[in-house]
Scaffold this motif. Structure first.
Motif, PDB file in Angstrom:
ATOM      1  N   THR A  15      -9.798   2.908  -0.952  1.00 14.83           N
ATOM      2  CA  THR A  15     -10.308   3.951  -0.047  1.00 14.83           C
ATOM      3  C   THR A  15      -9.131   4.661   0.620  1.00 14.83           C
ATOM      4  N   SER A  16      -8.152   3.883   1.108  1.00 15.98           N
ATOM      5  CA  SER A  16      -6.970   4.493   1.750  1.00 15.98           C
ATOM      6  C   SER A  16      -6.286   5.453   0.779  1.00 15.98           C
ATOM      7  N   ALA A  17      -6.026   4.966  -0.436  1.00 12.96           N
ATOM      8  CA  ALA A  17      -5.273   5.774  -1.405  1.00 12.96           C
ATOM      9  C   ALA A  17      -6.026   7.059  -1.737  1.00 12.96           C
ATOM     10  N   ALA A 380     -13.657  -0.521   4.349  1.00 10.83           N
ATOM     11  CA  ALA A 380     -13.484   0.864   3.893  1.00 10.83           C
ATOM     12  C   ALA A 380     -13.227   1.796   5.078  1.00 10.83           C
ATOM     13  N   VAL A 381     -13.952   1.592   6.178  1.00  5.74           N
ATOM     14  CA  VAL A 381     -13.757   2.460   7.355  1.00  5.74           C
ATOM     15  C   VAL A 381     -12.334   2.295   7.888  1.00  5.74           C
ATOM     16  N   ILE A 382     -11.864   1.040   7.925  1.00  3.96           N
ATOM     17  CA  ILE A 382     -10.497   0.794   8.408  1.00  3.96           C
ATOM     18  C   ILE A 382      -9.491   1.460   7.451  1.00  3.96           C
ATOM     19  N   GLY A 383      -9.713   1.303   6.143  1.00  8.83           N
ATOM     20  CA  GLY A 383      -8.817   1.914   5.146  1.00  8.83           C
ATOM     21  C   GLY A 383      -8.738   3.422   5.343  1.00  8.83           C
ATOM     22  N   LYS A 384      -9.876   4.043   5.572  1.00  4.49           N
ATOM     23  CA  LYS A 384      -9.911   5.505   5.751  1.00  4.49           C
ATOM     24  C   LYS A 384      -9.213   5.906   7.052  1.00  4.49           C
ATOM     25  N   TYR A 472     -19.555   5.244  -8.118  1.00  7.02           N
ATOM     26  CA  TYR A 472     -19.303   6.679  -8.312  1.00  7.02           C
ATOM     27  C   TYR A 472     -18.161   7.125  -7.394  1.00  7.02           C
ATOM     28  N   LYS A 473     -18.267   6.699  -6.145  1.00  6.71           N
ATOM     29  CA  LYS A 473     -17.248   7.067  -5.164  1.00  6.71           C
ATOM     30  C   LYS A 473     -15.883   6.506  -5.556  1.00  6.71           C
ATOM     31  N   ALA A 474     -15.864   5.232  -5.953  1.00  5.92           N
ATOM     32  CA  ALA A 474     -14.589   4.607  -6.308  1.00  5.92           C
ATOM     33  C   ALA A 474     -13.970   5.278  -7.530  1.00  5.92           C
ATOM     34  N   SER A 481     -15.965  12.131  -1.792  1.00  7.95           N
ATOM     35  CA  SER A 481     -15.604  11.896  -0.387  1.00  7.95           C
ATOM     36  C   SER A 481     -16.778  12.145   0.556  1.00  7.95           C
ATOM     37  N   LEU A 482     -17.859  12.746   0.026  1.00  7.76           N
ATOM     38  CA  LEU A 482     -19.034  12.987   0.882  1.00  7.76           C
ATOM     39  C   LEU A 482     -19.872  11.720   1.050  1.00  7.76           C
TER      40      LEU A 482
END
Ligand SMILES: Cc1cc2nc3c(=O)[nH]c(=O)nc-3n(C[C@H](O)[C@H](O)[C@H](O)COP(=O)(O)OP(=O)(O)OC[C@H]3O[C@@H](n4cnc5c(N)ncnc54)[C@H](O)[C@@H]3O)c2cc1C
Lengths: 485, 52
Positions: A15-17, A380-384, A472-474, A481-482
């Protein structure tokens, strides 16, 4: 131009990347370093482990996606951080890596960085319990490969039952300090559902083994839910589900060893017992992956950067205090290393200040209570959030602006309880906040209007939807990103 | 071993079990649960993710 290196391509690192690449101009480098060539949507390993899904449905190769999105990918594992550079290689911060693929297996290299995110997740510490794990006498669903071989063993048991044999199933966590009670719960109810679907439930004895003080603790000190005119603890709902499904359970349990065909257990009050099994799926405790750290002179500074359990220290309050004195403010907000401001941790890799559930130890001082979970959504939230802060820092801000404290964040969790589009069910849960806040919510520590749980087919549909949506997102397909974390 | 005896733990009635997989009701719950999850994410945006 800056180079951001992300260690780990799991939920947090990937997610971060992805967001770093989206937000940073192409004159900046985003590098992902991870030992596996594939991404694994770990929550669906549960379905692989009961023979409902093939391994291929929960993994996909990372290299083509990273190539398409101009993210550099090194198939390697990080072994050491050199945040002040190396004695021979100059003062630029570096991470020492060892290749595990790309034709360079075993080769060591230093990779320079301006910012680094440690998102290496957990080391699956099977060694903590003699005989635990796929190389010992029990199965696991922590990786897609583990789940695939667990499925083979499970289906063999089913075949035996079809021939009239009785089978004993032991499912749960394999050590007093484990953290993944939710996943173990999900596996046991799915296993029970599958045995029913395959017409062999009457031949099975199922026992759930957990380090939780009460069922339904899930490492978050349990939760309270409004239902039927009452506010009830999650223990009630979980015990009810186990009673309905005919699953026996042992709580407050530490697994001392797993022999072929039997687990040896000790409970908080010192009771020892043996639980025989034909099939065991016991999740391991987690530690950090064991990264080392060195200063410019080559002196070992691992204990400055990492907690004794191997997770990375960040902006949390690590002062030792009793349960009664824990506060939401203990939890990190920006996940920045206090030692080096260009170092961050995300997901399971950051060191929590303390557990969420009350710590309980037996007479010998052994902890038999859940370690704090950092599930998919907060990871994921932390990564973002870490990615967002790094982008700001690259653009000239002097400190991180955005926060993602687990004490200010909720979690949504859908625990499958049987996979079938018409007769399946799942327990859908939300809680807010993850870390109970008894100042804001004096009675239950959480906002009862946002903390809820319900079992039903709708939950199963949501779980299926999440499986497809998150894959799909990954894969970073159009509009990825939505999709919320 | 703590055997979950029928008396110790509340068990769902047949009616409760019926609603758990009754399609029209579950379609409605699908909507409601999704809304609850979205609400939680909104709360999170309000509390977390904020500038310091
Ligand atoms: C069976 C199971 C079911 C689960 N179900 C759910 C669920 O339904 N819902 C939910 O919210 N959560 C669930 N979880 C939890 C969820 O999977 C984790 O919260 C999440 O994977 C944590 O993300 P992470 O990125 O921190 O770690 P991981 O996803 O484990 O990623 C770590 C990454 O680091 C890499 N790595 C390891 N060592 C190194 C190294 N030395 N150098 C570089 N890279 C390294 C790994 O290969 C991996 O790519 C489940 C967990 C399990 C085990």
């Amino acid at each position: 131009m800056a180079r951001v290196v992300v260690l780990g391509a799991g939920i947090a690192g990937h997610t971060s990347a992805a967001f770093l690449r989206k937000w940073l101009g192409k004159d900046n480098d985003v590098v992902v370093i991870s030992p596996q060539p594939t991404y694994n949507w770990i929550p669906s390993n549960i379905w692989v482990g009961v023979g409902l899904m093939k391994k291929e449905a929960v993994v996909f190769p990372l290299a083509p996606i990273y190539e398409r999105r101009q993210i550099d990918f090194l198939q390697a594992k990080a072994v050491a951080l050199w945040p002040e550079g190396t004695p021979e290689g100059g003062a630029k911060p570096k991470v020492e890596v060892e290749y595990t693929g790309q034709g360079k297996d075993g080769r060591r290299e230093f990779v320079e960085y301006d910012f680094l995110i440690n998102a290496t997740g957990p080391k699956l510490n099977f060694a903590a319990t003699p005989g635990l794990g796929p190389e010992g006498n029990s199965h696991s669903v922590c990786t897609a490969d583990h789940a695939a071989s667990t499925s083979t063993a499970f289906l063999e048991s089913v075949e035996r039952m079809k021939k009239g044999e009785r089978q004993r199933f032991a499912v749960g966590v394999g050590h007093g300090g484990c953290t993944c009670e939710g996943a173990a719960f999900e596996y046991v109810v799915n296993l029970e559902f599958e045995l029913r679907s395959r017409g062999v439930r009457d031949k099975a004895d199922i026992t759930f083994i957990t380090n939780e003080y009460e069922l339904g603790d899930f490492g978050v000190d349990g939760l309270n839910i409004k239902m039927g005119g009452y506010v009830s603890p999650s223990k009630i709902f979980t015990e009810s589900l186990f009673a309905e499904r005919g699953i026996d359970f042992v709580t407050r349990a530490h697994v001392r060893s797993v022999d072929p065909g039997a687990t040896h257990i000790e409970t908080l009050d010192g009771t020892r017992m043996e639980i025989p099994f034909d099939f065991a799926m016991l999740l391991p405790p987690f530690t950090g992956v064991g990264l080392k750290a060195f200063d410019a002179t080559g002196a070992d500074i691992t204990d400055r950067l990492f907690a004794p359990n191997g997770f990375m220290k960040v902006d949390a309050d690590y002062a030792k205090k009793p349960y009664e004195e824990w506060t939401p403010a203990d939890w990190p907000r920006v996940y920045q290393s206090p030692a080096y401001p260009n170092l961050f941790a995300a997901g399971i890799a950051f060191a929590p200040p303390h557990p969420i559930s009350k710590v309980r130890t037996n007479d010998e001082g052994l902890m038999i209570s859940p370690a704090p979970p950092r599930t998919g959504m907060p990871s994921a939230v932390i990564g973002k959030t870490v990615a967002r802060n790094i982008v700001r820092l690259i653009r000239g801000e002097d400190k991180p602006l955005y926060t993602a404290s687990m004490a200010e964040m909720g979690a949504a969790c859908v625990a499958s309880a049987g996979a079938n589009p018409f007769s399946g069910t799942a327990a859908s849960m939300t809680m807010f906040p993850i870390i109970p806040d008894y100042q804001k919510y004096p009675q239950y520590g959480r906002d009862l209007n946002s903390t809820f749980g319900e079992i039903g087919l709708a939950g199963h549909w949501i779980k299926i939807l999440l499986h497809h949506m998150f894959l799909y997102k990954a894969k970073m397909k159009p509009g990825w990103s939505l999709i919320p974390e | 071993m703590n055997k979950p005896s029928h008396l110790q733990a509340p068990r769902p009635t047949r009616w409760t079990l019926f609603w758990r997989t009754f399609l029209p009701w579950q379609l409605w719950r699908f909507l409601v649960i999704n809304l609850k999850m979205l609400r939680m994410m909104r709360l999170e945006k309000k509390h977390g993710h904020k500038r310091r």
